[in-house]
Each structure stands twice: as C-alpha cells, then as structure tokens.
Scaffold this motif. Sequence first.
Motif, short mmCIF file in Angstrom:
data_model
loop_
_atom_site.label_atom_id
_atom_site.label_comp_id
_atom_site.label_asym_id
_atom_site.label_seq_id
_atom_site.Cartn_x
_atom_site.Cartn_y
_atom_site.Cartn_z
N MET A 130 0.82 -1.20 0.00
CA MET A 130 0.00 0.00 0.00
C MET A 130 0.86 1.26 0.00
O MET A 130 0.59 2.22 0.72
N SER A 131 1.93 1.27 -0.80
CA SER A 131 2.81 2.44 -0.93
C SER A 131 3.37 2.86 0.42
O SER A 131 3.16 3.98 0.89
N TYR A 132 4.08 1.97 1.07
CA TYR A 132 4.64 2.22 2.40
C TYR A 132 5.63 3.38 2.38
O TYR A 132 6.48 3.48 1.49
N VAL A 133 5.51 4.24 3.39
CA VAL A 133 6.41 5.38 3.55
C VAL A 133 7.32 5.11 4.74
O VAL A 133 6.83 4.77 5.83
N LYS A 134 8.61 5.29 4.57
CA LYS A 134 9.58 4.99 5.62
C LYS A 134 9.48 5.99 6.78
O LYS A 134 9.09 7.15 6.59
N PRO A 135 9.85 5.54 7.99
CA PRO A 135 9.74 6.41 9.17
C PRO A 135 10.45 7.75 9.03
O PRO A 135 9.94 8.77 9.50
N ALA A 153 -4.27 2.06 8.64
CA ALA A 153 -3.21 2.36 9.61
C ALA A 153 -3.72 3.25 10.74
O ALA A 153 -3.37 3.05 11.91
N MET A 154 -4.56 4.23 10.39
CA MET A 154 -5.07 5.14 11.42
C MET A 154 -6.05 4.45 12.36
O MET A 154 -6.14 4.80 13.54
N TRP A 155 -6.80 3.51 11.83
CA TRP A 155 -7.85 2.87 12.60
C TRP A 155 -7.33 2.17 13.86
O TRP A 155 -7.97 2.21 14.91
N LEU A 156 -6.15 1.56 13.74
CA LEU A 156 -5.66 0.68 14.81
C LEU A 156 -5.40 1.39 16.14
O LEU A 156 -5.94 0.98 17.17
N GLY A 215 -1.16 7.42 9.78
CA GLY A 215 -1.79 7.88 8.55
C GLY A 215 -0.80 8.38 7.52
O GLY A 215 -1.13 8.48 6.33
N LEU A 216 0.41 8.70 7.97
CA LEU A 216 1.45 9.18 7.05
C LEU A 216 2.32 8.05 6.52
O LEU A 216 3.21 8.29 5.70
N THR A 217 2.08 6.82 6.97
CA THR A 217 2.93 5.70 6.57
C THR A 217 2.50 5.07 5.25
O THR A 217 3.12 4.12 4.79
#
Length: 279
Positions: free
Chosen positions: A1-6, A192-195, A180-182
């Motif tokens: 899902m287009s993962y964004v690094k930390p 991601a935000m839901w958890l 939500g930014l990941t």
Amino acid sequence: MSYVKPIEVLETMVINGANKANATPLQMLIRGGLGGAILACATTLAFTATAQTGLGLVGALVFPVGFVIIVLLGLELVTGNFALIPLSVLEKKTTSAAMLRNWFYVIIGHLLGCAVYALLYWVSITSIGSNTEHPMIANIISISEAKTLSYKALGMEGLVLVFVKAILCNWMVTLGVVMGLTSKSTIGKITAMWLPILIFFAQGFEHAVVNMFVIPMGMMFGANVSMGDWWIWNQIPVLAGNLIGGVLFTALFLYLSHKPLPSFSQLQPKASETVQEKS
C-alpha cells in the motif's frame, strides 16, 4: 500500500505541523469546529453501537470513522497537533508563539463545534424536548458523571488517574496521526489510522475533544456535574495529559529514534541526479 519509511514520515510531520501553525485564525476555528463536531458525531455513533450490542468493543470498532474523516479532510484536532507542531518548532520551521496560537484557536473551535453538535443531537433524540425517555440520555448522563465525579471522589489520586489515562490516550491518538502518514494510498491510510484509535477508545482512556462533547452534553441532560467539576476534574488535567502523551511519547521519542532528521531537500532527488538518470 505504498509504504512510507519512518524518516520520511517524520519529515512530513514537521512540514504538516508548520502548515497547521501558520494557518489563519479563521481557518483554525473552522477546521477545529468541524473536527470537534465530527468527533462528537463519531462518539454518539460509538455509544449507540455499544448500547445496541451490549459490547463496548463494537463501539470502539466504529469510533475511528470520525478520526479518519478529520485527518483525510485536513481538519484540526488539537490532540494531534500536540505531536506535530512541537516538532516543527524543534526544527525551526515555525515558532512557539504560532504553536500556542494554533492550540488556542483550535480548542475554541472544538468547543464551538461540540456545542453545535450537542444542540443538534439534543433536538434529535428528545424530539425537540418532548421526549426525555430515550435510553441514550441516561447513558450520556452516567458517562458524564463518571468522567468527573468519580475522579473528584478520589481527590488527588483522581487527578493523577485522569492525567495518566489522558497520557495513554493521546499516545495512541498521535500514533494514529503518524500511522496515517505511513501510506500513500487512501485505504492504507484508513487502515493504519484505525488501529491506534481503536486501542484508546476500547480501554476508556481520556480524550480532551471527546470530553468537550460528552461532559457538557450530560450536563444539558441533567447530570449532577458543575462547570468546575468539568474543568477541574477532567478537562484541564486531560488537556495536560494529552499534551504530554503527544509531545513525549510520540513526537520526541520518534524524533530521537531516527535522529538526525535530514532536511526535506535531502529527501528529494537533486536536479543533476534526475538528469543523469534520464540520460
């Protein structure tokens, strides 16, 4: 899902925090008002789901819908800003004065938005005051009193308890903002935000914006809660705890975990490199 690094997530947190701090007062008020009203609506949805099923976990499962809407539409939650804007100040992308101005106007917006939704909700479930037997009324009164009078009965220990529950709450809420930014996809952001939001609501932690609706709503319905009970035994210590949870547990710890934080320009390919790759 287009993962964004930390490391890129942290950079985006800094940029987003600066943008929020530098918005106009009117934008902050409107975004804060909408954020407060939408979160209040999600709260009554969660209460309804819990009442219909008898399972608090069901309410926690549906509550994050409000948070997701707020974040995706770029609205304001002061609890989320408690993590974003301090990083922008740390990286000298905005000022402490701008940060405090944002928090002030957004909180005022939340109070106005929650008040408007409370009035509309009162009209809805009481049929404009003609029906006071709706089961949700007693539920909200009970929750309002539990969020104030139960802490008051414990004295200083009650203040410590509500403060700790507020820290734990906003640790999760700000993690929701960060999560939500990941992802770069909408479905990835939602998932991601839901958890983290589910985690905080299911455990009954204390969220300042939720309480800006629940406690006054209970007071409107006749809860035995005074203005002093609301602010002294809940709202002020919860705001303080939410601030600590956002700044320390999320912003500072993530920042130190990935320090040094590169400048945004370092994350972008240089023009010369782009030309060479194309050639």
